[in-house]
Design an enzyme around this catalytic site. Structure first.
Site, PDB file in Angstrom:
ATOM      1  N   GLU A   1      -4.451  -4.880   4.202  1.00 49.24           N
ATOM      2  CA  GLU A   1      -4.860  -3.715   5.137  1.00 49.24           C
ATOM      3  C   GLU A   1      -5.449  -4.443   6.134  1.00 49.24           C
ATOM      4  O   GLU A   1      -6.544  -4.158   6.745  1.00 49.24           O
ATOM      5  CB  GLU A   1      -5.690  -2.501   4.710  1.00 49.24           C
ATOM      6  CG  GLU A   1      -4.744  -1.582   3.810  1.00 49.24           C
ATOM      7  CD  GLU A   1      -5.228  -0.262   3.598  1.00 49.24           C
ATOM      8  OE1 GLU A   1      -6.447  -0.463   3.732  1.00 49.24           O
ATOM      9  OE2 GLU A   1      -4.265   0.566   3.505  1.00 49.24           O
TER      10      GLU A   1
ATOM     11  N   GLU B   1       1.811   0.074  -0.664  1.00 49.06           N
ATOM     12  CA  GLU B   1       0.923   0.892  -1.298  1.00 49.06           C
ATOM     13  C   GLU B   1       1.155   2.591  -0.716  1.00 49.06           C
ATOM     14  O   GLU B   1       0.991   2.861   0.329  1.00 49.06           O
ATOM     15  CB  GLU B   1      -0.831   0.758  -1.119  1.00 49.06           C
ATOM     16  CG  GLU B   1      -1.277  -0.346  -1.640  1.00 49.06           C
ATOM     17  CD  GLU B   1      -2.580  -0.441  -1.082  1.00 49.06           C
ATOM     18  OE1 GLU B   1      -3.158   0.504  -0.868  1.00 49.06           O
ATOM     19  OE2 GLU B   1      -3.076  -1.825  -1.186  1.00 49.06           O
TER      20      GLU B   1
HETATM   21  C1  GAL Z   1      -6.367   1.256   0.275  1.00 47.08           C
HETATM   22  C2  GAL Z   1      -6.573   0.067   0.160  1.00 47.08           C
HETATM   23  C3  GAL Z   1      -6.479  -0.027  -1.397  1.00 47.08           C
HETATM   24  C4  GAL Z   1      -7.485   1.174  -1.969  1.00 47.08           C
HETATM   25  C5  GAL Z   1      -6.946   2.276  -1.405  1.00 47.08           C
HETATM   26  C6  GAL Z   1      -7.789   3.599  -1.885  1.00 47.08           C
HETATM   27  O1  GAL Z   1      -6.339   1.503   1.712  1.00 47.08           O
HETATM   28  O2  GAL Z   1      -5.495  -0.820   0.509  1.00 47.08           O
HETATM   29  O3  GAL Z   1      -7.096  -1.390  -1.721  1.00 47.08           O
HETATM   30  O4  GAL Z   1      -8.843   1.005  -1.557  1.00 47.08           O
HETATM   31  O5  GAL Z   1      -6.959   2.541  -0.011  1.00 47.08           O
HETATM   32  O6  GAL Z   1      -7.721   3.717  -3.240  1.00 47.08           O
END
Ligand code: GAL
Length: 987
Positions: A196, A286
């Site tokens: 990110e 993700e």
């Molecule tokens: C995303 C991040 C992950 C984790 C997730 C929330 O923004 O890339 O590492 O923190 O949020 O669980």
């Protein structure tokens, strides 16, 4: 480029002329837009990834190997993902735990990634490696090492101090990735660089940093495509090979699991095309698959409910509507923040409400997901499909006036026939269902379905995929309003499984050459009609209640109609030819040997399995045992299997012989702190400068986790009658203060406060010339994350920011501090750097097995302390759990309202629980097999930090079995649990 273009044109021409050719070529030939790979195994175009020239939908689930320190359990998780239909697993690395001391890499036994990578390969999963160096992940420092807090300047930026700091890690772990790439026979197919890289403290996307980091990874030997995971579709870090982004549409408020406040993201497609320069496959690195839960939160079952089966249906299908072809679910298995892995926002469990619980049992949503993974796996046309541009008014026309349904139509750009009509609610968070009709553009013309005299029903919080001109092998489905689970060719029949919810009415039409073979194995419920002129068979059916199945045969096609529940519990086994197993909690794998079908799986209760396999199969074995196998109708076999779930004798923890010792001698007169570090620094590289002259930040002295103890030595001026301090430990931290061993007061902590100012009256006002020691015991909840790039957020100090006295000002002699014994040169190499904190008991190694506590007094944590302080308790017990079963266990507290205490659990030396009685919510602490010795002796230790004046005790402490299955993954090897040995320098 020219060559690629002409292949594309030729393919298209042939695709139009010959649908059969189109299917084969679609799978095999890259179309060529971004085909710039430096190796041949993993390539891509604007539609999808190819592995060895074959297109695939990458369906991946996120797992963090370091959140499970039992290497032999990884295979269980990975086999469960495979059985759910995933073809890949994605993993973050954790820089902070492998390079705890700058320049010293330790990835021995429990932090070694190689066994995980080998297990992924064994389970048949590809791996997406996400080494960071920054990962976020709700872990301490977001994966940055504690020593990094002393490296000056902005992090995640081309600040030389930072880039020099990460390079050895990238070299070391880049080489590990390179060695395990698919090009070298390993499972790794993609590498995500950074995490990110989307929000910037200085407002500047640092292209130089991106380029340098990318280059550093490549220099370490990585050749598979690189990807990024932009936090939103913002177009950051486009220098990677394949641009990807993240999506958490419902956020993280698990306390209202019914509330959906955000829209399914099916508008991505156009945004992507307008924002992203190099059009690779639409990749979501993700996608929300649960939620993290914070101190005082709602608990993980609530997160599993918020991001439950309905969410999977609506939001994941929204992604397919955007033509996403690489999709990683965060998390598929969350694991545990054992040791001090957590960042301050989260507690010990990182269950995440995922399809697999922290204890590896399956949630309901596991089964719903399987319906989607299997569908995508047999739908090559989806891989080359793109959405139609549909105005709202055109949608309403197609939906025959229905206004509250949103429609996306995907069309295969290669054969220009197959279409996927995806419907969902416009007001997706409502609880009403909608009846509708829809006009489908089929190869035999536009047809409004259902033709029969009924409507379709879009259930509340649901989304359906209707098929048009879909080729299920040799069977041409002209349309189906029921969803497709899978189709499989077994012997000379093509089995197609459609599903829906009970009592829904559906219609499907098939192109058939002759209808003379038509038969229905059901009784009166099935109505069917056909138009013989056009050789079209139209079938109408209602979905039966749980358990019952329609079977309709025509030609070589066998159409099976299941209700959702049955379909989702049907396992598709990749034997040759495939086998279909209806029923059962988990079927992991199958093999055919002569007349035997050997199934391996996990069962929770007596289960009837209905099996469809090749004709030669006459006998079924389950977990190696012959099972009475009976022929059922029409080629199916059925077996009844009763798992062996023996009773296990568990110790009653409260009744064990417990030994007790004081773990706070630091407040006694005789305590010698000469071996402690003197907090003599007057300069800190930290941007946040202390308010006092001396630097009282634990990380500046090498302590980054667990409890921190401070001793301020003062000579009284006379008249000091109050002490105040500003202490910082991260959300939910707490602290207690003593003056020459006399209790001063405490801060119990709350959910939001990470820095707290106290002002206490001293027990007795000081006399001039008296020596006083102020002792502060504080909790350290982990280092902050550093989500915003070009900041130093993870350096937020842990310690004393400011302090002073009321009444008079004493003369400071010095401050001393300690955390874990050895600090960055930690002692317990096997259990890793974060396992121990600074409690006296931990520094002495009392939590370790084999410590001789024979001269300790008897005393149980249920008796506790009658005054503020820290007590440490030890006991042992044996377990004797037979093999062939999987019984996850937890140690559980019960809450005692109004009592302020903190307690930690150590099993065979591993810290596996941090309990804060007044905050919660976690009371049940899962301890994996392998940490718990299931066949032998266990050492259990409990720390109890009583904060309030009248002391504290545990209400109860129990060891409980969380679930029982016969099956499991086979032998579990205990993680290394070296015994206590004398710690000469311990203090
Ligand atoms: C995303 C991040 C992950 C984790 C997730 C929330 O923004 O890339 O590492 O923190 O949020 O669980």
């Amino acid at each position: 480029m020219l060559a690629t273009l002409s292949i594309t044109a030729l393919q298209l021409a042939l695709a139009v002329l010959s649908p059969a050719f189109a299917v084969a070529s679609r799978e095999q030939q890259p179309l060529g837009v971004d085909h710039t790979a430096t190796q041949k195994r993993v390539t891509w175009d604007e539609h999808s990834l190819f592995i060895d020239g074959k297109r695939l939908f990458v369906f991946s689930g996120e797992v963090h190997p370091w959140r499970n320190p039992v290497q032999s359990l990884h295979l269980d998780v990975l086999q469960k993902l495979k059985a759910a239909g995933f073809n890949a697993v994605s993993i973050y690395f954790h820089w902070g735990v492998v390079e705890y001391e700058r320049g010293v890499f330790r990835w021995n036994e429990i932090f070694d990634l190689q066994p995980f990578l080998d297990a992924a390969k064994e389970a048949g999963l590809y791996v997406i490696a996400r080494p960071g160096p920054y990962v976020n992940a709700e872990t301490t420092g977001g994966g940055f090492p504690g020593w990094g807090t002393r490296v000056e300047g902005l992090w995640r930026k081309s600040n030389k101090n930072y880039t020099e700091a990460y390079k050895p890690f990238v070299r070391e772990f880049g080489a590990l990735i390179a060695k395990n790439e698919i090009t070298k026979g390993g499972p790794i197919i993609l590498v995500q660089v950074e995490n990110e890289y989307s929000g910037f403290g200085d407002g500047i996307e640092d292209f130089e940093y991106e380029w340098e980091l990318l280059q550093d990874f490549k220099d370490s030997g990585i050749t598979v495509p690189t990807v990024c995971d932009d936090a939103w579709l913002g177009g950051h870090f486009q220098s990677v090979d394949i641009y990807g982004w993240n999506s958490y549409p419902l956020g993280f408020d698990c306390s209202h699991p019914e509330v959906w406040h955000s829209a399914p993201p099916d508008y991505f497609y156009n945004l992507y095309n307008s924002r992203i320069r190099k059009h690779g496959p639409k990749s979501i690195l993700e996608l929300q698959a649960g939620g993290f839960d914070g101190w005082g939160g709602a608990g993980y079952d609530a997160c599993g409910k918020l991001i439950g089966p309905e969410f999977e249906r609506v939001f994941y299908k929204g992604m397919y509507g955007s033509a996403v072809k690489v999709m990683n679910l965060y998390m598929a298995f969350g694991g545990t923040n054992w040791g001090q892995l957590a960042e301050p926002g989260v507690y010990t469990s990182y269950d995440y409400g995922s399809i697999l619980r922290e204890d590896r049992r399956l949630r309901d949503k596991y089964y719903e997901l399987k319906l989607q993974t299997q569908f995508l796996a047999v739908s090559p046309a989806y891989l080359t499909s793109t959405p139609w541009q549909l105005t709202e008014s055109r949608q309403i026309e197609i939906l025959k006036g229905t206004r509250n349904i949103v429609l996306t139509v995907l069309e295969d750009t290669l054969d220009l026939h197959t279409k996927f009509y995806i419907v969902r609610h416009k007001y997706f968070s409502k609880f009403d269902s909608i009846n509708y009709r829809i006009e489908l553009k089929t190869s035999i013309g536009a047809i409004t379905v259902p033709k029969a005299d009924h409507t379709l029903e879009l259930q509340a919080r649901d989304s359906n995929i209707l098929l048009v001109d879909y080729k299920a092998g040799e069977t041409h489905i002209i349309y189906s309003t029921a969803e497709l689970y899978t189709w499989k060719e077994i012997d000379c029949f093509n089995y197609i499984i459609l599903y829906g919810d009970p009592n829904e009415k559906h219609e499907a039409a098939f192109k058939v050459s002759e209808l003379k073979d038509f038969s229905s194995l059901d009784t009166e419920e099935v109505e069917w009609t056909y138009q013989i002129d056009n050789a079209i068979l139209t079938v109408n059916f209602a979905i039966l209640e749980d358990g019952d199945t329609h079977t309709i045969k025509f030609g070589n096609t066998v159409l099976l109609v299941f209700c959702r529940e049955v379909a989702s519990k049907t396992w598709i086994m990749d034997t040759n030819p495939p086998a279909i197993v209806k029923g059962g909690y988990l079927i992991r794998s199958a093999s055919i040997e002569g007349s035997h079908l050997n199934l391996k799986g996990d069962l929770t209760q007596a289960t009837r399995l209905h099996i469809l396999a090749t004709k030669s199969v006459k006998q079924v074995t389950f977990n190696g045992k012959d099972v009475d196998t009976q022929p059922a109708t029409d080629g199916w076999l059925y077996v009844m299997y009763t798992p062996e779930l023996p009773d296990i004798k568990l110790p009653e923890l409260s009744k064990l012989d417990w030994k007790r010792a004081d773990s706070l001698p630091e407040i006694t007169d005789s305590y010698d702190d000469s071996k402690w570090v003197t907090a003599s620094n007057t300069y800190t590289p930290n941007r946040e400068k202390p308010a006092v002259k001396e630097v009282l930040y634990a990380s500046d002295y090498g302590f980054h986790s667990g409890n921190i103890l401070w001793r301020g030595h003062f000579t009284a001026s006379g008249g000091e009658d109050g002490f105040w301090a500003v202490v910082q430990g991260g959300q939910a931290f707490g602290y207690s203060i003593w003056d020459n061993g006399v209790y001063v007061g405490f801060w119990e902590g709350d959910v939001t406060t990470g820095r707290h100012r106290c002002n206490f009256k001293l027990p007795k006002s000081w006399e001039s010339g008296e020596d006083h020691i102020i002792t502060i015991l504080q909790d350290h909840m982990g280092l902050e994350e550093n989500w915003t790039a070009a900041t130093e957020h993870f350096k937020a100090p842990r310690g004393i920011f400011d302090y002073g006295f009321n009444g008079a000002s004493p003369k400071l002699v010095h401050w001393k501090l300690t955390g874990n014994l050895g600090g960055e040169k930690y002692l317990d190499i096997e259990r890793g750097p974060l396992n121990e904190g600074g409690l006296y008991a931990e520094r002495q190694g009392w939590h370790l097995p084999g410590f001789d506590d024979s001269d300790w007094k008897e005393g149980s944590p249920l008796d506790g302390l009658k005054e503020p302080g820290v007590a440490f308790y030890r006991t042992t017990f044996n377990l004797d759990v037979p093999s062939g079963i999987d019984y996850p266990m937890a140690i559980e507290y019960s809450n005692s309202t109004g009592s302020y205490y903190r307690s930690q659990i150590y099993v065979n030396g591993y810290q596996f629980g941090k309990y804060v009685n007044s905050i919660g919510p976690q009371k049940s602490f899962f301890i994996p097999q392998g940490i718990l010795n299931y066949n032998g002796k266990n050492t259990l230790a409990i720390s109890l930090w009583a904060m309030q004046g009248e002391g504290a005790h545990l209400n109860s402490l129990d060891l409980r079995i969380l679930g029982k299955v016969e099956g499991g993954v086979g032998e579990i090897k205990n993680s290394p649990a070296p015994a206590w040995s004398e710690r000469k320098d311990a203090y």
